[in-house]
Design an enzyme around this catalytic site. Structure first.
Site, PDB file in Angstrom:
ATOM      1  N   HIS A  99     -12.579   0.933   7.243  1.00 34.77           N
ATOM      2  CA  HIS A  99     -12.835  -0.412   6.477  1.00 34.77           C
ATOM      3  C   HIS A  99     -13.364  -1.337   7.605  1.00 34.77           C
ATOM      4  O   HIS A  99     -12.493  -1.257   8.688  1.00 34.77           O
ATOM      5  CB  HIS A  99     -11.964  -0.777   5.603  1.00 34.77           C
ATOM      6  CG  HIS A  99     -11.226  -0.143   4.494  1.00 34.77           C
ATOM      7  ND1 HIS A  99     -10.412   0.851   4.811  1.00 34.77           N
ATOM      8  CD2 HIS A  99     -11.404  -0.412   3.138  1.00 34.77           C
ATOM      9  CE1 HIS A  99      -9.914   1.281   3.596  1.00 34.77           C
ATOM     10  NE2 HIS A  99     -10.630   1.016   2.542  1.00 34.77           N
TER      11      HIS A  99
ATOM     12  N   ASP B 125      -9.869  -2.732   8.919  1.00 34.42           N
ATOM     13  CA  ASP B 125      -8.887  -2.077   9.549  1.00 34.42           C
ATOM     14  C   ASP B 125      -9.097  -2.186  11.251  1.00 34.42           C
ATOM     15  O   ASP B 125      -8.452  -1.796  11.790  1.00 34.42           O
ATOM     16  CB  ASP B 125      -9.215  -0.458   9.269  1.00 34.42           C
ATOM     17  CG  ASP B 125      -9.291  -0.048   7.964  1.00 34.42           C
ATOM     18  OD1 ASP B 125      -8.477  -0.856   7.258  1.00 34.42           O
ATOM     19  OD2 ASP B 125      -9.930   0.830   7.457  1.00 34.42           O
TER      20      ASP B 125
ATOM     21  N   GLU C 247     -15.484   5.493  -5.615  1.00 39.37           N
ATOM     22  CA  GLU C 247     -14.228   6.178  -5.579  1.00 39.37           C
ATOM     23  C   GLU C 247     -13.479   5.693  -6.701  1.00 39.37           C
ATOM     24  O   GLU C 247     -13.165   4.612  -6.967  1.00 39.37           O
ATOM     25  CB  GLU C 247     -13.449   5.657  -4.191  1.00 39.37           C
ATOM     26  CG  GLU C 247     -12.011   6.634  -4.357  1.00 39.37           C
ATOM     27  CD  GLU C 247     -11.314   6.394  -2.851  1.00 39.37           C
ATOM     28  OE1 GLU C 247     -12.159   6.257  -1.876  1.00 39.37           O
ATOM     29  OE2 GLU C 247     -10.185   6.169  -3.102  1.00 39.37           O
TER      30      GLU C 247
ATOM     31  N   GLU D 255     -10.472  11.175  -5.212  1.00 38.28           N
ATOM     32  CA  GLU D 255      -9.325  11.212  -4.535  1.00 38.28           C
ATOM     33  C   GLU D 255      -7.965  11.852  -5.414  1.00 38.28           C
ATOM     34  O   GLU D 255      -7.924  11.400  -6.497  1.00 38.28           O
ATOM     35  CB  GLU D 255      -8.627   9.861  -4.253  1.00 38.28           C
ATOM     36  CG  GLU D 255      -7.296   9.641  -3.453  1.00 38.28           C
ATOM     37  CD  GLU D 255      -7.092   8.483  -2.763  1.00 38.28           C
ATOM     38  OE1 GLU D 255      -8.025   7.838  -2.208  1.00 38.28           O
ATOM     39  OE2 GLU D 255      -6.019   8.038  -2.740  1.00 38.28           O
TER      40      GLU D 255
HETATM   41  C1  XLS Z   1      -7.136   3.044  -2.472  1.00 37.60           C
HETATM   42  C2  XLS Z   1      -8.079   3.780  -1.872  1.00 37.60           C
HETATM   43  C3  XLS Z   1      -8.795   3.444  -0.515  1.00 37.60           C
HETATM   44  C4  XLS Z   1     -10.431   3.877  -0.515  1.00 37.60           C
HETATM   45  C5  XLS Z   1     -11.184   3.145   0.597  1.00 37.60           C
HETATM   46  O1  XLS Z   1      -6.219   3.639  -3.086  1.00 37.60           O
HETATM   47  O2  XLS Z   1      -7.892   5.059  -1.893  1.00 37.60           O
HETATM   48  O3  XLS Z   1      -8.028   3.816   0.476  1.00 37.60           O
HETATM   49  O4  XLS Z   1     -10.333   5.251  -0.174  1.00 37.60           O
HETATM   50  O5  XLS Z   1     -11.304   1.643   0.290  1.00 37.60           O
HETATM   51 NI    NI Z   2      -9.217   6.806  -1.203  1.00 41.15          NI
HETATM   52 NI    NI Z   3      -6.179   5.795  -2.847  1.00 40.48          NI
END
Ligand code: XLS
Ligand code: NI
Ligand code: NI
Length: 433
Positions: free
Chosen positions: A99, A102, A230, A266
């Site tokens: 990001h 980061d 995501e 995820e």
């Molecule tokens: C948070 C998310 C984040 C994304 C990227 O829960 O997983 O880490 O992957 O912004």
């Molecule tokens: Ni993530």
């Molecule tokens: Ni996450």
């Protein structure tokens, strides 16, 4: 090598019998699995935020780690980049993800933040050229700074929407410049804390218009990677709009974006949504929406999104089974969206967490490939649906309800239940994992 990882040599494949902690036992990048090198299947990535930027805080306590690159200056950001590329070199995995927040210090203005980002990405570009490490995806952190507390694209304040648009543009620009394979949008604050102050219809419209602009901009700059959403149901927001794969698909259809945007799925988010990882992957694959994965795990006891490194081979095997069945990754890969626990203070902990997780993924991939090559599961699945292979059965899908009903009586249909064979299938899987 900078000071931090100086005692750790690059990790090499040493085979399953090795007793060297600092070696891969199962991850051999050159091993060919189903006609492809393991490295090219898994496309592993280190997550900059967890491995370099996270300081060990939890909701009840602050920083526990003591890494020399912490700080809000450009010098600290450069030292962090040095440490990051040292870590990448030790692990030897091909990709990383980041990001904006980061990698660069926040500036006093938007323009200064953007210049900071650009300057660090110059550093990245030189290091990537030298080491061959590639960018799996870039993204914008529109959830940590207090300005985002009421959302980014879905914010009630139009100036926040504008700030979000400029932020995503800047992050897409650097992702494009660094030849990123994907651009990810995760909306941690795109949701609500209470319905009492929230206009759901309006916020959905804003999110749809925002994403449309992102897609238009991708084409404008000629970015060849995929745009990925995501999904996550909650945390930090009480309710997040991109709840799960099915919800995001509905949202994309509503705005006509289903052919432009794919998904980054995820493990921990799937669990939070009350699904399994393989459910989310299988559904995404069935919709042709499977883009990339964030590999981690939750603590099943705490019920939080704990972002732990994966360590369960059977679960990982079922996940990669869905990935392989869908034809494998194209632009996507396996990002370790995972962090070491706050008591794991040492550089060795950081390295060995990745080593263990990479081996878990390698074993999971090999088990998944063996299951597919064996073909037993697919054979039994095909048998279960064999009736639908008959042309008259398929024709029924276009037949009217009353015509079908007439046929049931005319033919005196009396369909008989058949076994779903669940335990046999589970036992079959256990041969491979
Ligand atoms: C948070 C998310 C984040 C994304 C990227 O829960 O997983 O880490 O992957 O912004
Ligand atoms: Ni993530
Ligand atoms: Ni996450």
């Amino acid at each position: 090598m900078t000071g931090y990882f100086k005692d750790i040599a690059p990790i090499r494949y040493a085979g399953p019998d090795s007793d060297d902690e600092f070696a891969y036992r199962h991850y051999d990048p050159d091993e060919v699995v189903m006609g492809k090198r393991m490295e090219d299947h898994l496309r592993l990535a280190v997550a900059y935020w967890h491995s370099l930027a996270y300081e060990g805080a939890d909701p009840f306590g602050g920083r526990t780690y003591d890494r020399p690159w912490y700080g809000d200056t450009m010098d600290a950001a450069r030292a962090k980049a040095d440490a990051a590329f040292d870590l990448f070199a030790i692990l030897g995995q091909p990709f990383f993800c980041f990001h904006d927040a980061d990698v660069r210090p926040e500036g006093d203005s938007f323009a200064e933040s953007r210049r900071n980002l650009d300057a660090i990405c110059d550093v990245f570009a030189a290091k990537m050229e030298k080491t061959g490490t590639k960018l799996l995806w870039g993204t914008a952190n529109m959830f940590s700074h207090r300005r985002w507390m009421a959302g980014a694209a879905t914010n009630p304040d139009p100036e926040m929407f504008a700030y979000a648009a400029a932020t995503v543009k800047a992050c897409m620009d650097v992702t494009h410049r660094l030849d990123g394979q994907n651009y990810v949008l995760w909306g941690g604050r795109e949701g609500y804390e209470t319905l009492l102050n929230t206009d759901l219809g309006r916020e959905a419209e804003q999110a749809g218009r925002f994403l449309t602009k992102v897609v238009e901009y991708k084409h404008k700059i000629g970015f060849k990677g995929a745009i990925l959403i995501e999904p996550k149901p909650q945390e930090p927001a009480k309710h997040q709009y991109d709840f799960d794969v099915a919800t995001v698909y509905g949202f994309l259809k509503r705005f006509g974006l289903e052919n432009e945007v794919k998904l980054n799925i995820e493990q921990g988010h799937a669990i939070l949504a009350g699904h399994s990882f393989e459910h989310e992957l299988a559904l995404a694959a069935s919709l042709d929406m499977l883009g990339s994965i964030d590999m981690n795990r939750n603590d099943y006891q705490s019920g939080w999104d704990t972002d732990q490194f994966p360590n369960n081979v059977p679960e990982t095997a079922l996940a990669y089974y869905e990935v392989l069945r869908a034809g494998g990754f194209t632009t996507g890969g396996t990002n370790f969206d995972a962090r070491v626990r706050r008591q794991s203070l040492d550089p060795e902990d950081l390295v060995l967490a990745h080593v263990g997780a990479i081996d878990v993924c390698a074993r999971g991939l090999k088990a998944a490939a063996a299951m597919l090559e064996d073909g037993g599961l697919e054979r039994m699945r095909a048998q279960r649906y064999a009736g639908w292979d008959r042309p008259e059965a398929r024709a029924m899908l276009n037949e009217s309800l009353d015509s079908i009903a007439a046929r049931v009586e005319a033919d005196n249909l009396d369909p008989q239940p058949v076994s779903g064979r669940q335990e046999r299938l589970e036992t079959w899987v256990n041969r491979f994992v």
